[in-house]
Design a protein around this motif. Structure first.
Motif, PDB file in Angstrom:
ATOM      1  N   PRO A 184      -9.572 -14.914   0.019  1.00 54.36           N
ATOM      2  CA  PRO A 184      -8.980 -13.872   0.864  1.00 54.36           C
ATOM      3  C   PRO A 184      -8.408 -12.729   0.025  1.00 54.36           C
ATOM      4  CG  PRO A 184      -8.174 -16.059   1.485  1.00 54.36           C
ATOM      5  CD  PRO A 184      -8.902 -16.211   0.187  1.00 54.36           C
ATOM      6  N   VAL A 185      -8.499 -11.521   0.550  1.00 52.17           N
ATOM      7  CA  VAL A 185      -7.991 -10.332  -0.134  1.00 52.17           C
ATOM      8  C   VAL A 185      -7.122  -9.528   0.819  1.00 52.17           C
ATOM      9  CG1 VAL A 185      -8.599  -8.181  -1.307  1.00 52.17           C
ATOM     10  CG2 VAL A 185     -10.043 -10.198  -1.597  1.00 52.17           C
ATOM     11  N   VAL A 186      -5.976  -9.074   0.321  1.00 51.07           N
ATOM     12  CA  VAL A 186      -5.139  -8.118   1.050  1.00 51.07           C
ATOM     13  C   VAL A 186      -5.079  -6.845   0.219  1.00 51.07           C
ATOM     14  CG1 VAL A 186      -2.821  -7.567   1.865  1.00 51.07           C
ATOM     15  CG2 VAL A 186      -3.743  -9.847   2.237  1.00 51.07           C
ATOM     16  N   THR A 196     -13.800  -4.459   4.625  1.00 48.69           N
ATOM     17  CA  THR A 196     -12.990  -4.874   5.762  1.00 48.69           C
ATOM     18  C   THR A 196     -12.059  -5.978   5.294  1.00 48.69           C
ATOM     19  OG1 THR A 196     -14.780  -4.364   7.318  1.00 48.69           O
ATOM     20  CG2 THR A 196     -13.030  -5.812   8.105  1.00 48.69           C
ATOM     21  N   ALA A 197     -10.786  -5.656   5.202  1.00 50.10           N
ATOM     22  CA  ALA A 197      -9.763  -6.601   4.754  1.00 50.10           C
ATOM     23  C   ALA A 197      -8.422  -6.097   5.273  1.00 50.10           C
ATOM     24  CB  ALA A 197      -9.747  -6.709   3.233  1.00 50.10           C
ATOM     25  N   PRO A 198      -7.441  -6.980   5.409  1.00 46.78           N
ATOM     26  CA  PRO A 198      -6.115  -6.517   5.840  1.00 46.78           C
ATOM     27  C   PRO A 198      -5.576  -5.450   4.892  1.00 46.78           C
ATOM     28  CG  PRO A 198      -6.233  -8.915   5.903  1.00 46.78           C
ATOM     29  CD  PRO A 198      -7.481  -8.445   5.220  1.00 46.78           C
ATOM     30  N   LEU A 199      -4.964  -4.431   5.467  1.00 47.84           N
ATOM     31  CA  LEU A 199      -4.412  -3.330   4.683  1.00 47.84           C
ATOM     32  C   LEU A 199      -2.923  -3.181   4.974  1.00 47.84           C
ATOM     33  CD1 LEU A 199      -4.548  -0.722   2.913  1.00 47.84           C
ATOM     34  CD2 LEU A 199      -5.152   0.504   5.020  1.00 47.84           C
ATOM     35  N   LEU A 200      -2.134  -3.197   3.915  1.00 50.90           N
ATOM     36  CA  LEU A 200      -0.717  -2.854   3.995  1.00 50.90           C
ATOM     37  C   LEU A 200      -0.582  -1.495   3.319  1.00 50.90           C
ATOM     38  CD1 LEU A 200       0.802  -6.333   3.017  1.00 50.90           C
ATOM     39  CD2 LEU A 200       0.559  -5.355   5.316  1.00 50.90           C
ATOM     40  N   GLY A 201      -0.745  -0.451   4.113  1.00 51.84           N
ATOM     41  CA  GLY A 201      -0.886   0.888   3.565  1.00 51.84           C
ATOM     42  C   GLY A 201       0.409   1.663   3.470  1.00 51.84           C
ATOM     43  N   VAL A 350       1.737 -12.017   1.082  1.00 60.18           N
ATOM     44  CA  VAL A 350       1.615 -13.474   0.942  1.00 60.18           C
ATOM     45  C   VAL A 350       1.395 -14.123   2.306  1.00 60.18           C
ATOM     46  CG1 VAL A 350       2.848 -15.589   0.276  1.00 60.18           C
ATOM     47  CG2 VAL A 350       2.977 -13.551  -1.174  1.00 60.18           C
ATOM     48  N   GLU A 351       2.091 -13.637   3.311  1.00 60.35           N
ATOM     49  CA  GLU A 351       1.932 -14.180   4.662  1.00 60.35           C
ATOM     50  C   GLU A 351       0.493 -14.021   5.145  1.00 60.35           C
ATOM     51  OE1 GLU A 351       3.721 -13.379   9.190  1.00 60.35           O
ATOM     52  OE2 GLU A 351       4.628 -12.407   7.444  1.00 60.35           O
ATOM     53  N   LEU A 352      -0.084 -12.845   4.931  1.00 53.54           N
ATOM     54  CA  LEU A 352      -1.463 -12.601   5.361  1.00 53.54           C
ATOM     55  C   LEU A 352      -2.451 -13.468   4.577  1.00 53.54           C
ATOM     56  CD1 LEU A 352      -1.378  -8.712   5.743  1.00 53.54           C
ATOM     57  CD2 LEU A 352      -1.853 -10.353   7.569  1.00 53.54           C
ATOM     58  N   LEU A 353      -2.233 -13.611   3.273  1.00 51.60           N
ATOM     59  CA  LEU A 353      -3.132 -14.442   2.472  1.00 51.60           C
ATOM     60  C   LEU A 353      -3.126 -15.889   2.971  1.00 51.60           C
ATOM     61  CD1 LEU A 353      -2.447 -13.119  -1.155  1.00 51.60           C
ATOM     62  CD2 LEU A 353      -4.518 -12.801   0.206  1.00 51.60           C
ATOM     63  N   ASN A 354      -1.958 -16.409   3.268  1.00 53.65           N
ATOM     64  CA  ASN A 354      -1.878 -17.791   3.739  1.00 53.65           C
ATOM     65  C   ASN A 354      -2.463 -17.953   5.138  1.00 53.65           C
ATOM     66  OD1 ASN A 354      -0.742 -19.223   1.509  1.00 53.65           O
ATOM     67  ND2 ASN A 354       1.231 -18.270   1.921  1.00 53.65           N
ATOM     68  N   GLN A 355      -2.356 -16.917   5.961  1.00 57.81           N
ATOM     69  CA  GLN A 355      -2.980 -16.973   7.290  1.00 57.81           C
ATOM     70  C   GLN A 355      -4.502 -17.018   7.170  1.00 57.81           C
ATOM     71  OE1 GLN A 355      -1.310 -13.540   9.276  1.00 57.81           O
ATOM     72  NE2 GLN A 355       0.397 -14.708  10.133  1.00 57.81           N
ATOM     73  N   ALA A 367      -7.041  -5.875  10.233  1.00 58.03           N
ATOM     74  CA  ALA A 367      -5.615  -5.731  10.512  1.00 58.03           C
ATOM     75  C   ALA A 367      -4.986  -4.727   9.551  1.00 58.03           C
ATOM     76  CB  ALA A 367      -4.925  -7.082  10.384  1.00 58.03           C
ATOM     77  N   THR A 368      -4.313  -3.731  10.104  1.00 58.04           N
ATOM     78  CA  THR A 368      -3.721  -2.672   9.285  1.00 58.04           C
ATOM     79  C   THR A 368      -2.265  -2.462   9.663  1.00 58.04           C
ATOM     80  OG1 THR A 368      -5.830  -1.506   9.034  1.00 58.04           O
ATOM     81  CG2 THR A 368      -3.823  -0.231   8.660  1.00 58.04           C
ATOM     82  N   SER A 369      -1.398  -2.427   8.666  1.00 60.82           N
ATOM     83  CA  SER A 369       0.011  -2.091   8.863  1.00 60.82           C
ATOM     84  C   SER A 369       0.369  -0.969   7.899  1.00 60.82           C
ATOM     85  CB  SER A 369       0.908  -3.302   8.598  1.00 60.82           C
ATOM     86  OG  SER A 369       0.643  -4.354   9.499  1.00 60.82           O
ATOM     87  N   ILE A 370       0.982   0.061   8.409  1.00 58.59           N
ATOM     88  CA  ILE A 370       1.424   1.172   7.570  1.00 58.59           C
ATOM     89  C   ILE A 370       2.930   1.054   7.387  1.00 58.59           C
ATOM     90  CG2 ILE A 370       1.535   3.666   7.289  1.00 58.59           C
ATOM     91  CD1 ILE A 370      -1.290   2.525   7.174  1.00 58.59           C
ATOM     92  N   MET A 371       3.360   0.971   6.149  1.00 62.89           N
ATOM     93  CA  MET A 371       4.771   0.783   5.857  1.00 62.89           C
ATOM     94  C   MET A 371       5.556   2.062   6.149  1.00 62.89           C
ATOM     95  SD  MET A 371       4.268  -2.264   4.950  1.00 62.89           S
ATOM     96  CE  MET A 371       5.961  -2.714   4.569  1.00 62.89           C
ATOM     97  N   PRO A 372       6.732   1.950   6.747  1.00 57.72           N
ATOM     98  CA  PRO A 372       7.535   3.140   7.041  1.00 57.72           C
ATOM     99  C   PRO A 372       8.108   3.772   5.779  1.00 57.72           C
ATOM    100  CG  PRO A 372       8.767   1.154   7.587  1.00 57.72           C
ATOM    101  CD  PRO A 372       7.385   0.704   7.209  1.00 57.72           C
ATOM    102  N   ALA A 373       8.408   5.058   5.849  1.00 63.92           N
ATOM    103  CA  ALA A 373       8.986   5.791   4.714  1.00 63.92           C
ATOM    104  C   ALA A 373      10.234   6.527   5.167  1.00 63.92           C
ATOM    105  CB  ALA A 373       7.966   6.781   4.151  1.00 63.92           C
ATOM    106  N   GLU A 374      11.156   6.719   4.245  1.00 61.39           N
ATOM    107  CA  GLU A 374      12.382   7.450   4.561  1.00 61.39           C
ATOM    108  C   GLU A 374      12.863   8.173   3.308  1.00 61.39           C
ATOM    109  OE1 GLU A 374      15.711   3.944   3.917  1.00 61.39           O
ATOM    110  OE2 GLU A 374      14.793   4.166   5.899  1.00 61.39           O
ATOM    111  N   VAL A 375      13.749   9.148   3.504  1.00 59.39           N
ATOM    112  CA  VAL A 375      14.240   9.945   2.384  1.00 59.39           C
ATOM    113  C   VAL A 375      15.542   9.360   1.855  1.00 59.39           C
ATOM    114  CG1 VAL A 375      15.102  12.209   1.654  1.00 59.39           C
ATOM    115  CG2 VAL A 375      13.162  12.068   3.219  1.00 59.39           C
TER     116      VAL A 375
END
Length: 393
Positions: A184-186, A196-201, A350-355, A367-375
């Motif tokens: 598995p690859v994240v 096609t692989a989970p993305l934590l962008g 790690v959670e996605l890899l184990n799933q 599956a794609t999740s975009i991490m929030p950003a702040e100043v």
């Protein structure tokens, strides 16, 4: 029977000459020790020489030995006993033989930017799920990344989280090799075209926009942009940054920009270029009143150069970077930055890899999740100075 020191002395020099000289010294030492464990030269329970003895044996600095031993410890191949020393782990051979309880993190850098937090959280989550952790540093080089991937496949690791090399972009076939091997690859931070692989962008365009908005709100209209190199990611930063400037009818002048060479992000090598670029840009008649840079490590270098040039932040010039929410050093705590939560990203990887390993998710999932950003405002973001003076020569 030979002691560990005597045994290593008979093998280290010849093996080290045959090693790939393009790899970092600590990686070559780590691989050499791993090989001796696997081949039985250093059986389980063996007491390893001290850091100083190993440094002498491998003709290295103690810090290099410490890095190599740290990698072996994270892989579960050695264990440190307070007051007694470092020993080959009793389960080292099984772990080397199977590799299936090892999760790998492949990243361009180890000690700079947001990568320390990513490593720490990935290791923490791995240990909580009874997995060992292996870190591969690619120096943002796709050839080195490809070699690391082949080694991970050969070692049958249980899963890989990777921040893909960006200059040039990571080719799809490198990631596909892992997936074809059932690993598995994240993907972290950015996608790989054709995969096609989970993305934590990361929201690169939004990050550029947030930096631009922060400067615009302080009244800045003449700004500068610094990047370690020019990539698709850099283009997205610039797109968001330019949109924020366009909202107040301003443009980013080409002569106010600096881009390092393609390849590894090596701030030490870029240091002289950064200084020359700052002198060139800040001695222009209408010099910028603020600088945005796409990497916190570059922001730290810029901060130090500006200080040597006699400029105070934010009284004389403002500075904003991009980095992790956790500000690891005193200097980072001073510098304003658009931040993301790399700790959360590491845990989620790690959670996605184990799933995927358990079959809860298919290996090829979009599956794609975009991490929030702040100043993070820090101490280097302020209004436009009343009088602009050229920096000291």
């Amino acid at each position: 029977m030979l002691s560990a020191s005597e045994f290593l002395e008979t093998t280290a020099l010849s093996d080290d000459r045959e090693s790939n000289s393009s790899r970092a010294k600590y990686e070559r030492i780590q691989e050499h020790l791993k090989k001796q464990i696997l081949e039985g030269g250093l059986p389980p329970g063996t007491a390893l020489p001290s850091e100083q003895q190993l440094a002498t044996l491998f003709e290295s600095a103690r810090s290099t030995i410490r890095q190599a031993m740290g990698m072996l410890e994270r892989e579960g191949l050695v264990s440190r006993v307070q007051g007694k020393g470092t020993f080959v782990h009793e389960n080292a051979n099984q772990r080397l033989a199977s590799g299936l309880d090892i999760l790998a993190l492949v990243i361009p850098e180890v000690f700079s930017g947001y990568y320390p937090s990513l490593q720490h959280s990935f290791e923490e989550s791995s240990s909580q799920t009874q997995n060992q952790m292996l870190v591969c540093c690619t120096r943002n080089n796709i050839d080195k990344q490809g070699n690391a991937i082949l080694q991970l496949i050969d070692n049958q690791v249980g899963g890989v989280a990777i921040v893909p090399a960006s200059t040039p972009p990571t080719p799809a076939y490198q990631i596909r090799q892992l997936q074809k091997a059932g690993i598995p690859v994240v993907l972290c931070h950015r996608p790989v075209e054709g995969i096609t692989a989970p993305l934590l962008g990361l929201p690169f365009q939004q990050i550029g926009g947030l930096a631009g908005d922060a400067l615009v709100k302080q009244g800045h209209r003449r700004v500068s942009f610094f990047a370690p190199h020019c990539t698709q990611t850099t283009d997205l930063y610039l797109e968001g940054f330019r949109k924020a400037l366009a909202n107040v009818n301003c443009e980013l002048a080409a002569e106010h920009c600096y881009f390092g060479a393609d390849g590894a992000i090596d701030m030490q090598e870029l240091d002289n270029e950064i200084e020359v670029a700052l002198q060139r840009i800040l001695n222009q008649p209408d010099r910028p009143t603020a600088i945005f840079t796409s990497f916190d490590s570059m922001a730290e270098r810029i901060y130090l150069h500006l200080t040597r040039m006699g400029l105070r932040m934010p009284d004389d010039i403002s500075l904003i970077g991009v980095g992790d929410q956790i500000r690891h050093s005193v200097l980072q705590q001073q510098i304003a930055s658009v931040t993301v939560n790399e700790t959360q990203l590491g845990h989620r990887a790690v959670e996605l890899l184990n799933q995927m390993r358990s079959g809860e998710l298919p290996i090829e999932t979009s599956a794609t999740s975009i991490m929030p950003a702040e100043v993070y405002t820090g101490m280097t973001l302020g209004p436009v100075p009343e009088m602009i003076k050229p920096p000291n020569q």
